[in-house]
Design a protein around this motif. Structure first.
Motif, mmCIF file in Angstrom:
data_model
loop_
_atom_site.group_PDB
_atom_site.id
_atom_site.type_symbol
_atom_site.label_atom_id
_atom_site.label_comp_id
_atom_site.label_asym_id
_atom_site.label_seq_id
_atom_site.Cartn_x
_atom_site.Cartn_y
_atom_site.Cartn_z
ATOM 1 N N PHE A 73 0.818 -1.331 -0.032
ATOM 2 C CA PHE A 73 -0.042 -0.051 0.108
ATOM 3 C C PHE A 73 1.003 1.359 0.033
ATOM 4 N N PRO A 74 0.470 2.377 -0.711
ATOM 5 C CA PRO A 74 1.363 3.517 -0.590
ATOM 6 C C PRO A 74 1.633 3.956 0.830
ATOM 7 N N ASN A 75 2.709 4.773 1.005
ATOM 8 C CA ASN A 75 3.159 5.171 2.358
ATOM 9 C C ASN A 75 2.411 6.219 2.807
ATOM 10 N N PHE A 76 1.146 6.289 3.195
ATOM 11 C CA PHE A 76 0.193 7.293 3.900
ATOM 12 C C PHE A 76 -0.246 6.603 5.276
ATOM 13 N N SER A 77 -0.180 7.027 6.226
ATOM 14 C CA SER A 77 -0.638 6.717 7.631
ATOM 15 C C SER A 77 -2.206 6.740 7.964
ATOM 16 N N ALA A 78 -2.856 5.916 8.301
ATOM 17 C CA ALA A 78 -4.171 5.944 8.753
ATOM 18 C C ALA A 78 -4.331 6.655 9.947
ATOM 19 N N SER A 79 -5.640 7.202 10.079
ATOM 20 C CA SER A 79 -6.025 8.050 11.338
ATOM 21 C C SER A 79 -6.083 7.179 12.567
ATOM 22 N N PRO A 80 -5.714 7.797 13.630
ATOM 23 C CA PRO A 80 -5.825 6.867 14.750
ATOM 24 C C PRO A 80 -7.380 6.334 15.130
ATOM 25 N N LEU A 81 -8.255 6.901 14.126
ATOM 26 C CA LEU A 81 -9.558 6.668 14.327
ATOM 27 C C LEU A 81 -10.038 5.187 13.527
ATOM 28 N N THR A 82 -9.100 4.803 13.146
ATOM 29 C CA THR A 82 -9.047 3.663 12.142
ATOM 30 C C THR A 82 -9.419 2.413 13.369
ATOM 31 N N ARG A 83 -10.101 1.641 13.263
ATOM 32 C CA ARG A 83 -10.684 0.521 14.093
ATOM 33 C C ARG A 83 -10.622 -0.838 13.602
ATOM 34 N N GLU A 84 -10.400 -1.875 14.519
ATOM 35 C CA GLU A 84 -10.324 -3.412 13.989
ATOM 36 C C GLU A 84 -11.677 -3.979 14.457
ATOM 37 N N TYR A 85 -12.212 -4.869 13.754
ATOM 38 C CA TYR A 85 -13.313 -5.651 13.788
ATOM 39 C C TYR A 85 -13.084 -7.054 13.454
ATOM 40 N N LEU A 86 -13.831 -8.143 14.372
ATOM 41 C CA LEU A 86 -13.972 -9.306 13.857
ATOM 42 C C LEU A 86 -15.296 -9.633 13.657
ATOM 43 N N THR A 87 -15.879 -10.057 12.430
ATOM 44 C CA THR A 87 -17.116 -10.205 11.849
ATOM 45 C C THR A 87 -17.348 -11.655 11.318
ATOM 46 N N VAL A 88 -18.757 -12.231 11.544
ATOM 47 C CA VAL A 88 -18.935 -13.585 10.943
ATOM 48 C C VAL A 88 -19.823 -13.264 9.834
ATOM 49 N N PRO A 89 -19.439 -13.631 8.665
ATOM 50 C CA PRO A 89 -20.053 -13.338 7.478
ATOM 51 C C PRO A 89 -21.460 -14.051 7.434
ATOM 52 N N THR A 90 -22.447 -13.382 7.071
ATOM 53 C CA THR A 90 -23.822 -14.004 7.238
ATOM 54 C C THR A 90 -24.632 -13.591 5.903
ATOM 55 N N ILE A 91 -25.473 -14.485 5.545
ATOM 56 C CA ILE A 91 -26.408 -14.304 4.438
ATOM 57 C C ILE A 91 -27.821 -14.050 4.940
ATOM 58 N N ILE A 92 -28.575 -13.394 4.390
ATOM 59 C CA ILE A 92 -30.115 -12.972 4.741
ATOM 60 C C ILE A 92 -31.012 -13.852 3.507
ATOM 61 N N LEU A 93 -32.011 -14.676 4.209
ATOM 62 C CA LEU A 93 -32.699 -15.266 3.333
ATOM 63 C C LEU A 93 -34.240 -14.757 3.511
ATOM 64 N N PRO A 94 -34.957 -14.050 2.460
ATOM 65 C CA PRO A 94 -36.095 -13.838 2.659
ATOM 66 C C PRO A 94 -37.059 -14.787 2.779
ATOM 67 N N LEU A 95 -38.273 -14.700 3.571
ATOM 68 C CA LEU A 95 -38.951 -15.678 3.809
ATOM 69 C C LEU A 95 -40.709 -15.244 3.423
ATOM 70 N N GLY A 96 -40.622 -14.051 2.884
ATOM 71 C CA GLY A 96 -41.988 -13.619 2.505
ATOM 72 C C GLY A 96 -42.506 -12.791 3.400
ATOM 73 N N ALA A 97 -43.409 -12.024 3.238
ATOM 74 C CA ALA A 97 -44.306 -11.193 4.245
ATOM 75 C C ALA A 97 -43.349 -10.331 4.713
ATOM 76 N N GLY A 98 -42.217 -9.783 4.700
ATOM 77 C CA GLY A 98 -41.314 -9.225 5.443
ATOM 78 C C GLY A 98 -40.479 -9.931 6.256
#
Length: 125
Positions: free
Chosen positions: A5-30
């Motif tokens: 990556f180019p030599n630019f520093s990220a802001s101290p506001l940068t945050r790290e997260y751990l996520t679990v990928p999910t999928i959304i299945l529509p069941l009808g009627a909202g």
């Protein structure tokens, strides 16, 4: 070879997260059902490059466009010494006054590519 990556520093506001990928299945009627995709978590960073000159932000933007959201690159998270392999499929630019801009992006740690013995044998044949 993987580019850095180019030599630019990220802001101290940068945050790290751990996520679990999910999928959304529509069941009808909202109604909908959310399903997680396995037990593996995804490590990601909400990266902020705040108050850089517009030319610098355009340089970062072009680098990310060249990677097209699928090509991996090396990046050093804030407060860490080592470079890790990440991808970036999502980013946007906020233009400020006085020739300044902020780029916000989501960097996702790339999963190492594993080759099997059978696939390497086919490639050498």
């Amino acid at each position: 070879m993987i580019q850095s990556f180019p030599n630019f520093s990220a802001s101290p506001l940068t945050r790290e997260y751990l996520t679990v990928p999910t999928i959304i299945l529509p069941l009808g009627a909202g109604a909908e059902r959310r399903l997680s995709l396995g037990i593996n978590t995804r490590q990601e960073w909400r990266v902020i490059f705040a108050d850089y000159e517009i030319d610098d932000i355009h340089h970062i933007d072009q680098f990310l466009k060249d990677k097209n959201g699928v090509t991996r690159f090396l990046w050093s998270p804030p407060a860490r010494q080592e470079e890790i392999t990440v991808i970036c499929a999502q980013w946007h630019i906020d233009y400020m006054a006085a020739n300044l801009a902020t780029l916000r992006a989501i960097f996702i740690k790339a999963v190492p590519v594993q080759t099997t013995r059978a696939s390497t044998a086919l490639e050498t044949s």
